[in-house]
Design a protein around this motif. Structure first.
Motif, short mmCIF file in Angstrom:
data_model
loop_
_atom_site.label_atom_id
_atom_site.label_comp_id
_atom_site.label_asym_id
_atom_site.label_seq_id
_atom_site.Cartn_x
_atom_site.Cartn_y
_atom_site.Cartn_z
N LYS A 84 0.82 -1.22 0.00
CA LYS A 84 0.00 0.00 0.00
C LYS A 84 0.85 1.26 0.00
CE LYS A 84 -2.52 1.46 3.55
NZ LYS A 84 -3.50 1.43 4.62
N THR A 85 2.02 1.21 0.61
CA THR A 85 2.89 2.36 0.71
C THR A 85 4.08 2.17 -0.22
OG1 THR A 85 2.25 2.49 3.04
CG2 THR A 85 4.13 3.84 2.33
N PRO A 86 4.05 2.77 -1.41
CA PRO A 86 5.19 2.62 -2.31
C PRO A 86 6.40 3.37 -1.77
CG PRO A 86 3.59 4.11 -3.25
CD PRO A 86 3.00 3.58 -1.98
N PRO A 87 7.60 2.91 -2.10
CA PRO A 87 8.81 3.58 -1.60
C PRO A 87 8.96 4.96 -2.23
CG PRO A 87 9.37 1.89 -3.19
CD PRO A 87 7.90 1.76 -2.93
N LEU A 88 9.55 5.89 -1.47
CA LEU A 88 9.80 7.23 -1.96
C LEU A 88 11.24 7.33 -2.42
CD1 LEU A 88 8.05 9.36 0.80
CD2 LEU A 88 7.22 8.88 -1.49
N TYR A 89 11.43 7.83 -3.62
CA TYR A 89 12.77 8.02 -4.16
C TYR A 89 13.02 9.51 -4.30
CZ TYR A 89 12.28 3.13 -5.41
OH TYR A 89 12.08 1.78 -5.38
#
Length: 90
Positions: A84-89
């Motif tokens: 549900k929480t995609p990684p932040l780049y």
């Protein structure tokens, strides 16, 4: 002779492509090993993709067969929150 000179002198990009293709050996091409499952954190070749995450077929089968009263159910729900929480780049 450099590749640039080869193309310029021969005037044929097709010759370059054939030459380049013939110089690649089958040993040089590596097969992809697989992807890391978000549930068991092991690298597997077969599974499903949920958004940008990967779940192997073994974990998928276990999740489908797990009853809601089973303690493993809470474990799977916790692990699936990562989907549900995609990684932040940055």
């Amino acid at each position: 002779m450099s590749i640039r000179n080869f193309v310029y002198n021969s005037g044929s990009v097709a010759k370059l492509l054939v030459w380049r293709w013939s110089t690649v050996n089958s040993e040089d091409v590596k097969k992809p090993a697989g992807e890391t499952c978000i549930i068991c954190d092991t690298e597997k070749a077969k599974g499903i993709h949920l958004y940008t995450s990967f779940v192997c077929t073994d974990c998928e089968t276990d999740m489908i067969q797990t009853e809601t009263e089973d303690p493993k159910y809470a474990y799977y729900v916790d692990k699936l929150r990562r989907v549900k929480t995609p990684p932040l780049y940055s």
